[in-house]
Design a protein around this motif. Sequence first.
Motif, mmCIF file in Angstrom:
data_model
loop_
_atom_site.group_PDB
_atom_site.id
_atom_site.type_symbol
_atom_site.label_atom_id
_atom_site.label_comp_id
_atom_site.label_asym_id
_atom_site.label_seq_id
_atom_site.Cartn_x
_atom_site.Cartn_y
_atom_site.Cartn_z
ATOM 1 N N PRO A 89 5.538 11.685 -11.774
ATOM 2 C CA PRO A 89 6.653 11.581 -10.829
ATOM 3 C C PRO A 89 6.634 12.511 -9.628
ATOM 4 O O PRO A 89 7.487 12.387 -8.764
ATOM 5 C CB PRO A 89 7.866 11.885 -11.715
ATOM 6 C CG PRO A 89 7.345 12.819 -12.749
ATOM 7 C CD PRO A 89 5.943 12.358 -13.023
ATOM 8 N N ILE A 90 5.707 13.447 -9.551
ATOM 9 C CA ILE A 90 5.675 14.327 -8.383
ATOM 10 C C ILE A 90 4.249 14.437 -7.864
ATOM 11 O O ILE A 90 3.285 14.135 -8.576
ATOM 12 C CB ILE A 90 6.225 15.741 -8.696
ATOM 13 C CG1 ILE A 90 5.328 16.463 -9.702
ATOM 14 C CG2 ILE A 90 7.661 15.672 -9.202
ATOM 15 C CD1 ILE A 90 5.710 17.919 -9.911
ATOM 16 N N GLY A 91 4.145 14.859 -6.602
ATOM 17 C CA GLY A 91 2.847 15.124 -6.024
ATOM 18 C C GLY A 91 2.082 13.877 -5.627
ATOM 19 O O GLY A 91 2.567 12.743 -5.780
ATOM 20 N N PRO A 131 5.009 12.369 -2.096
ATOM 21 C CA PRO A 131 4.468 12.311 -0.741
ATOM 22 C C PRO A 131 4.609 10.922 -0.141
ATOM 23 O O PRO A 131 4.588 9.909 -0.845
ATOM 24 C CB PRO A 131 2.992 12.682 -0.934
ATOM 25 C CG PRO A 131 2.945 13.417 -2.237
ATOM 26 C CD PRO A 131 4.018 12.806 -3.086
ATOM 27 N N ALA A 132 4.719 10.877 1.183
ATOM 28 C CA ALA A 132 4.983 9.610 1.864
ATOM 29 C C ALA A 132 3.903 8.567 1.620
ATOM 30 O O ALA A 132 4.184 7.373 1.553
ATOM 31 C CB ALA A 132 5.150 9.863 3.361
ATOM 32 N N GLY A 133 2.661 8.980 1.480
ATOM 33 C CA GLY A 133 1.578 8.010 1.334
ATOM 34 C C GLY A 133 1.250 7.635 -0.095
ATOM 35 O O GLY A 133 0.294 6.887 -0.333
ATOM 36 N N LYS A 134 2.045 8.103 -1.041
ATOM 37 C CA LYS A 134 1.683 7.876 -2.447
ATOM 38 C C LYS A 134 1.760 6.406 -2.833
ATOM 39 O O LYS A 134 0.828 5.867 -3.449
ATOM 40 C CB LYS A 134 2.592 8.701 -3.352
ATOM 41 C CG LYS A 134 2.236 8.566 -4.837
ATOM 42 C CD LYS A 134 3.084 9.480 -5.700
ATOM 43 C CE LYS A 134 2.644 9.426 -7.154
ATOM 44 N NZ LYS A 134 3.431 10.348 -8.022
ATOM 45 N N PRO A 136 1.771 3.537 -0.957
ATOM 46 C CA PRO A 136 0.699 2.715 -0.391
ATOM 47 C C PRO A 136 -0.641 2.921 -1.087
ATOM 48 O O PRO A 136 -1.397 1.963 -1.299
ATOM 49 C CB PRO A 136 0.645 3.176 1.071
ATOM 50 C CG PRO A 136 2.023 3.644 1.364
ATOM 51 C CD PRO A 136 2.492 4.285 0.088
ATOM 52 N N ARG A 137 -0.938 4.171 -1.469
ATOM 53 C CA ARG A 137 -2.203 4.420 -2.152
ATOM 54 C C ARG A 137 -2.227 3.760 -3.524
ATOM 55 O O ARG A 137 -3.246 3.182 -3.927
ATOM 56 C CB ARG A 137 -2.425 5.935 -2.293
ATOM 57 C CG ARG A 137 -3.759 6.299 -2.946
ATOM 58 C CD ARG A 137 -4.928 5.721 -2.182
ATOM 59 N NE ARG A 137 -6.203 6.035 -2.842
ATOM 60 C CZ ARG A 137 -7.318 5.340 -2.644
ATOM 61 N NH1 ARG A 137 -7.339 4.303 -1.815
ATOM 62 N NH2 ARG A 137 -8.435 5.699 -3.270
ATOM 63 N N LEU A 138 -1.117 3.811 -4.255
ATOM 64 C CA LEU A 138 -1.065 3.143 -5.555
ATOM 65 C C LEU A 138 -1.299 1.648 -5.414
ATOM 66 O O LEU A 138 -1.979 1.030 -6.235
ATOM 67 C CB LEU A 138 0.285 3.387 -6.228
ATOM 68 C CG LEU A 138 0.649 4.821 -6.610
ATOM 69 C CD1 LEU A 138 1.925 4.840 -7.435
ATOM 70 C CD2 LEU A 138 -0.475 5.487 -7.359
ATOM 71 N N ILE A 139 -0.720 1.069 -4.388
ATOM 72 C CA ILE A 139 -0.908 -0.366 -4.154
ATOM 73 C C ILE A 139 -2.377 -0.672 -3.862
ATOM 74 O O ILE A 139 -2.951 -1.642 -4.368
ATOM 75 C CB ILE A 139 0.007 -0.834 -3.009
ATOM 76 C CG1 ILE A 139 1.485 -0.698 -3.423
ATOM 77 C CG2 ILE A 139 -0.295 -2.275 -2.613
ATOM 78 C CD1 ILE A 139 2.466 -0.934 -2.303
ATOM 79 N N CYS A 140 -3.001 0.184 -3.050
ATOM 80 C CA CYS A 140 -4.409 -0.023 -2.711
ATOM 81 C C CYS A 140 -5.328 0.124 -3.927
ATOM 82 O O CYS A 140 -6.347 -0.564 -4.029
ATOM 83 C CB CYS A 140 -4.839 0.974 -1.636
ATOM 84 S SG CYS A 140 -4.133 0.674 0.000
ATOM 85 N N LEU A 141 -4.978 1.022 -4.842
ATOM 86 C CA LEU A 141 -5.816 1.262 -6.020
ATOM 87 C C LEU A 141 -5.765 0.118 -7.027
ATOM 88 O O LEU A 141 -6.595 0.049 -7.923
ATOM 89 C CB LEU A 141 -5.361 2.541 -6.727
ATOM 90 C CG LEU A 141 -5.680 3.874 -6.049
ATOM 91 C CD1 LEU A 141 -4.983 5.014 -6.783
ATOM 92 C CD2 LEU A 141 -7.179 4.117 -5.979
ATOM 93 N N SER A 142 -4.804 -0.778 -6.883
ATOM 94 C CA SER A 142 -4.533 -1.763 -7.923
ATOM 95 C C SER A 142 -5.265 -3.083 -7.699
ATOM 96 O O SER A 142 -5.430 -3.538 -6.567
ATOM 97 C CB SER A 142 -3.022 -2.023 -7.985
ATOM 98 O OG SER A 142 -2.330 -0.813 -8.224
#
Length: 366
Positions: A89-91, A131-134, A136-142
């Motif tokens: 939940p953080i970072g 963080p603001a980009g978290k 979008p990065r999760l979506i990209c990793l999936s």
Amino acid sequence: MRVLFLVPHPTEGASTRYRVEQYLPFLERHGIQCTLRPFLSSRFYRLLYRPGRYGLKALHFLARSVIRVGDCIQAGRHDLIFIHLEAYPIGPPLIEEWLARLGRPIVYDLDDAIHLRGRGWRHSVLGWRRPAGKIPRLICLSRSVIVCNGYLREYARQFNRNVVMIPTSVDTEKFTPRAPSESSGPITIGWIGSHTTAAYLEPFFPVLQEVARKYPVVFKTVGAGREIQIEGVTCVNLPWRLDREIEDFHSLDIGVYPLPDDEWVKGKTGFKTVQYMAVGIPCVVSNVGRNREIVQDGVNGFLAGTAAEWTRKLSMLIEDAELRRVLGTNGRSTVEKEFSLERNAPKLLEVLQTAQAAGPGMGVPG
């Protein structure tokens, strides 16, 4: 297929129950071995939203962080990893990056606009450290992304083309229509939610006062986290309890769902509307976001945008028992056709099977 489900909350968290837990028996009947691992324990979840006791909260958080690392070590034994909202939940998404490097496909489930850093972040105790980009990065990793509404679908498609919409659903064998009321007493107008959304009720108080001047009504809240008192309105306040959830819905004559019209609300599931409909009670809900996609005004519920509309439509329902019955029946039919577990569980199974068959790697960038 062995699937590891990583979720932020225990069963007390509505999104865990309705976006993940309720699907597991169906998936297991179709050959999926499911392992569910929440970050928060039930004890920590109850503690987290209470004031003070910061030292104890910190100890719980450290303990759960160690357990989450253990979950990741065990993740390689699974064929697929399903992440609801976020694994940690953080970072930054360090945990999720680690999981992606294991070479197992990831399916990501998003049912809130947690990518926003404005108003919506106040609804999460830990979300302010995201963080603001978290997201979008999760979506990209999936390999695949599951969302609950059109707003989130368009957002997710900026980063991944493999986006599937599965609405938040109810088990219509549990959420059954309430028995017809034979009481001639006051009409109960009700709201069931949480302390994080109770603030949305305050602009609605003048409407209730206007209605109460004309009719004998009771306003019942469940889960607001505080005693709501409105001058001139008879109010009943109950704490939310999992073992009484459906009973509380059955106790209402009319359900209400007031919301502001903002970006955070556009990402919401409209699930309270679905729950009212599932038990066959008529609802009046704000004409915003997902509610507009669920409610056909005057057919299976009412949409309201102004105080005058709220007052008029509540008055119509209070005065007309047959109208309450018709809208409640039509609402129930809507849920059975579009928002039932029976209808949508096969969609989730298909997403998991397709992602596993595609093998490791990310989805197609948007």
